[in-house]
Design an enzyme around this catalytic site. Structure first.
Site, PDB file in Angstrom:
ATOM      1  NE  ARG A 167     -11.169  -1.704   1.005  1.00 30.07           N
ATOM      2  CZ  ARG A 167      -9.978  -1.996   0.490  1.00 30.07           C
ATOM      3  NH1 ARG A 167      -9.880  -2.951  -0.431  1.00 30.07           N
ATOM      4  NH2 ARG A 167      -8.903  -1.349   0.861  1.00 30.07           N
ATOM      5  NE  ARG A 218      -1.255  -5.758  -1.379  1.00 28.53           N
ATOM      6  CZ  ARG A 218      -2.452  -5.189  -1.411  1.00 28.53           C
ATOM      7  NH1 ARG A 218      -3.509  -5.842  -0.966  1.00 28.53           N
ATOM      8  NH2 ARG A 218      -2.615  -4.016  -1.907  1.00 28.53           N
ATOM      9  CD  GLU A 243      -9.813  -8.084  -0.407  1.00 33.03           C
ATOM     10  OE1 GLU A 243      -8.900  -7.488  -0.981  1.00 33.03           O
ATOM     11  OE2 GLU A 243     -10.487  -7.569   0.498  1.00 33.03           O
ATOM     12  CG  ASN A 281      -3.946  -5.197  -5.440  1.00 30.79           C
ATOM     13  OD1 ASN A 281      -3.738  -5.384  -6.635  1.00 30.79           O
ATOM     14  ND2 ASN A 281      -4.331  -4.038  -4.964  1.00 30.79           N
ATOM     15  CG  ASP A 282      -5.261  -8.302  -0.141  1.00 25.98           C
ATOM     16  OD1 ASP A 282      -4.073  -8.397   0.208  1.00 25.98           O
ATOM     17  OD2 ASP A 282      -5.989  -7.342   0.171  1.00 25.98           O
ATOM     18  NE  ARG A 295      -6.646   0.290  -1.661  1.00 22.11           N
ATOM     19  CZ  ARG A 295      -6.246   0.349  -2.934  1.00 22.11           C
ATOM     20  NH1 ARG A 295      -6.131   1.510  -3.543  1.00 22.11           N
ATOM     21  NH2 ARG A 295      -5.958  -0.760  -3.590  1.00 22.11           N
ATOM     22  CB  CYS A 331     -11.087  -2.306  -7.402  1.00 26.06           C
ATOM     23  SG  CYS A 331     -11.406  -3.378  -6.004  1.00 26.06           S
ATOM     24  CG  HIS A 351      -2.085  -0.980   0.969  1.00 27.50           C
ATOM     25  ND1 HIS A 351      -2.017  -2.288   1.374  1.00 27.50           N
ATOM     26  CD2 HIS A 351      -3.273  -0.844   0.327  1.00 27.50           C
ATOM     27  CE1 HIS A 351      -3.128  -2.901   1.027  1.00 27.50           C
ATOM     28  NE2 HIS A 351      -3.910  -2.061   0.389  1.00 27.50           N
TER      29      HIS A 351
HETATM   30  C1  PEP Z   1      -7.020  -5.729  -3.532  1.00 26.01           C
HETATM   31  O1  PEP Z   1      -6.679  -6.473  -2.603  1.00 26.01           O
HETATM   32  O2  PEP Z   1      -6.886  -6.038  -4.738  1.00 26.01           O
HETATM   33  C2  PEP Z   1      -7.626  -4.420  -3.252  1.00 26.01           C
HETATM   34  C3  PEP Z   1      -8.120  -3.681  -4.218  1.00 26.01           C
HETATM   35  O3  PEP Z   1      -7.609  -3.973  -1.970  1.00 26.01           O
HETATM   36  P1  PEP Z   1      -6.299  -3.408  -1.250  1.00 26.01           P
HETATM   37  O4  PEP Z   1      -5.250  -3.191  -2.303  1.00 26.01           O
HETATM   38  O5  PEP Z   1      -6.673  -2.161  -0.562  1.00 26.01           O
HETATM   39  O6  PEP Z   1      -5.956  -4.502  -0.301  1.00 26.01           O
HETATM   40 MG    MG Z   2      -7.348  -6.096  -0.577  1.00 21.17          MG
END
Ligand code: PEP
Ligand code: MG
Length: 592
Positions: A349, A485, A451, A474-475, A313, A522, A206
């Protein structure tokens, strides 16, 4: 100041946020600390000890990570002595587990009722004195270790104070640090900071996401950074190639300045696309929405011509706050976002605190487990503290009076979590009715992030109780491939094109289609134009990304023919080899 006497040096790291920047280094070292001293009330002793224990746990985790990185590097350079370095770090970890320092500082908090920072400082001073008196070369060397550990602990503890050094940097700064948390990055002012680099961190974490949102070129995971850059050094950050150029030569300076100009011109050209709809060559419209962390980003959302906010977020509203924001504070931030979306939908979210998004103080108060990727985080944290979720729902419902809103639950794992959240949402609405607050009817749609691999595999069940899905690639990639990550050591293995990830995405998306609920994506892949043909070929009609990525993705969409994108996606989905998948995608992108 002249830089001519210095030789140019290039430090390599991971390309974390695109662009090129030139400026002066502001090095943030963990050891220059002003240590506050204050008394604490008897009833707060346990909280203070918990704060100290949390700092100890964080410092331990940090040292384990640095140990892995440094000893791996040292193995490549035998003179450095990987084994000795390993012992040194093991000693640090040991000191942080059970030692006079730890026991003494905890006891001092209780007995003298002083703050944790001061307790650590006093304990370090006493131990150092005692070691020095013994007149033993081995023990004198250990004094330095104890001091180092003490400084680290105090630095972690101070992060929870209202001291925000990153907010006060001079214009044209390049921030250089051992680590920048997402909370640190969220405080950077792009009018003064032009780029950043850190020893720890990876492009999927992040901190990188925040740097991209701020438009700041960033290089992370650059191992030897702190030993190679001094305050005030002229530094160029190349966020596309993952390079930090210290004391750039005349030739490098010319090249860097030229690239900065070219990138500016390209951005200007892309901005012209802002008002055009994102239509494929055969006329299929793709909705491009923005991922937003903080309300001020809404300026770039409008500039990019986004179709609204696909992911807000909200946890960023909680980071860097002295206390958990109350309903009014949350409502005013959310109302500002919804108003500035000017009637376009905003997907809010609920709190997704956890993993790397764990400001020390907040996590200490909510329980240390949130800091773990597998801990009490995301929606499970909200359900464990229903009052927290209900307050957030009330704030969201108040913002709903200002424009269309959808609510998205992070890290969903089960049908029960969605049902519980829905009950709490209804309760929040009843509470507002009792207060005579106006909220539109019906309540906003409540969706689930897909996710977790478990969520993707049970998407058919989740679809029965969700109003929409948003894929968090991402997750999903992190948990499917077991790759942290934000860990630079495994960043090269992180691959959203792994067939396991793609199959989970396709599985969830098929479940959404069968249940006739909308689905979007997303994660960071949505904002990377190289992935666009695959995503639209898989059937996605809504992509949400950092606002600055929208123009480039739109340009890619304008060149896509939907029937060939579908054919290519089918071909890719039959592949099992990630390299072949990459080649099939590269091939379609090169032809564009
Ligand atoms: C993800 O996990 O893809 C996501 C969009 O949420 P974040 O990146 O905030 O964990
Ligand atoms: Mg996520």
């Amino acid at each position: 100041m002249s830089d001519r006497v210095f030789d140019e040096r290039i430090i390599y790291g991971l390309a974390a946020a695109p662009g090129v920047a030139l400026g002066r280094a502001v090095v943030r070292k963990p050891d220059r600390l002003h240590i506050p001293r204050y008394r604490i009330a008897a009833q707060h002793v346990e909280d203070e000890q918990r704060r100290l224990n949390a700092a100890i746990a964080r410092a331990r985790r940090r040292i384990v990570r640095i140990r892995a990185k440094t000893t791996n590097r040292a193995k490549l350079i035998p003179e450095v002595g990987a084994e000795e370095l390993g012992y040194l770090f093991d000693a640090y970890v040991h000191i942080l587990k059970d030692s006079r320092l730890v026991r003494g500082a905890l006891a001092r908090v209780a007995n003298e009722r002083i703050n944790a920072e001061e307790a650590v400082r006093v304990e370090v001073a006493l131990i150092s004195e005692a070691f020095k008196r013994m007149d033993d070369a081995y023990l004198s060397a250990r004094v330095e270790d104890i001091r180092e550990i003490g400084n680290r602990l105090i630095a972690f503890l101070l992060k929870t104070e209202d001291v925000k050094p990153v907010t006060m940097l001079p214009k044209g700064s390049i921030l250089i640090a051992e680590e920048l948390t997402p909370a640190d990055a969220a405080q950077l002012n792009p009018d003064t900071v032009v780029g950043l680099a850190a020893q720890i961190g990876s492009p999927q974490g992040h901190t990188a996401i925040m740097a991209r949102a701020l438009g700041l070129p960033a290089v992370l995971g650059a191992g030897s950074l702190l030993s190679e850059v001094e305050n005030g050094d002229q530094v160029a950050i190349d966020g596309d190639r993952g390079q930090i150029i210290v004391h750039p030569s005349h030739t490098s300076l010319r090249a860097v300045r030229r690239r900065i100009e070219l990138l500016k011109a390209e951005r200007k050209q892309l901005r012209r696309l802002a008002k055009r709809p994102a239509l494929t060559r055969d006329g299929i419209e793709i909705s491009l929405r923005a991922n937003v962390e903080l309300p001020f980003e809404m300026d770039s959302v409008a500039e990019a011509g986004a179709d609204g906010v696909g992911l807000l977020r909200t946890e960023f509203l909680f980071l860097n706050q002295p206390s958990i924001p109350d309903e009014d504070e949350q409502a005013s931030a959310l109302i500002s976002v919804v108003r500035r979306a000017r009637g376009r939908p905003v997907t809010i979210r609920t709190l997704d605190l956890g993993g790397d998004k764990s400001s020390g103080d907040l996590v200490t108060r909510l329980g240390d487990s949130a800091a773990s990727a597998l801990g009490l985080r995301g929606v499970r944290l909200s359900i464990a503290y229903p009052e927290l979720l209900e307050v957030q729902f009330r704030a969201i419902l108040r913002a709903f009076a200002y424009g269309p809103v959808q609510i998205l639950l992070p890290m969903v794992m089960s049908v029960q979590e969605i049902r519980t959240a829905r009950d709490l949402l209804a309760r929040a609405a009843r509470h507002l009715h009792r207060r005579n607050e106006h909220i539109p009817h019906p309540l906003p749609p409540l969706g689930s992030m897909i996710e977790l691999p478990g969520a993707a595999l049970t998407a058919d069940a989740l679809a029965q109780v969700s109003d929409f899905f948003a894929i968090g690639s991402n997750d999903l990639t992190m948990y499917t491939l077991a790759i942290d990550r934000s860990d630079e050591h495994v960043a090269h293995l992180y691959n959203p094109l792994h067939p396991a990830v793609l199959r989970l995405i396709q599985f969830a998306s098929a479940a959404a289609v069968r249940a006739r609920i909308p689905i979007s994506i997303c994660g960071e892949v949505a904002g990377d134009p190289r992935f666009t043909p695959l995503l639209v070929g898989l059937g996605f009609r809504e992509l949400s990304m950092t606002a600055s990525s929208i123009p480039a993705v739109k340009r890619r969409i304008l060149g896509i023919d939907m029937s060939s994108a579908v054919q290519r996606a089918n071909l890719i989905m039959r592949e099992t080899d990630p390299c072949r998948i990459q080649a099939l995608l590269d091939d379609v992108n090169e032809a564009a």
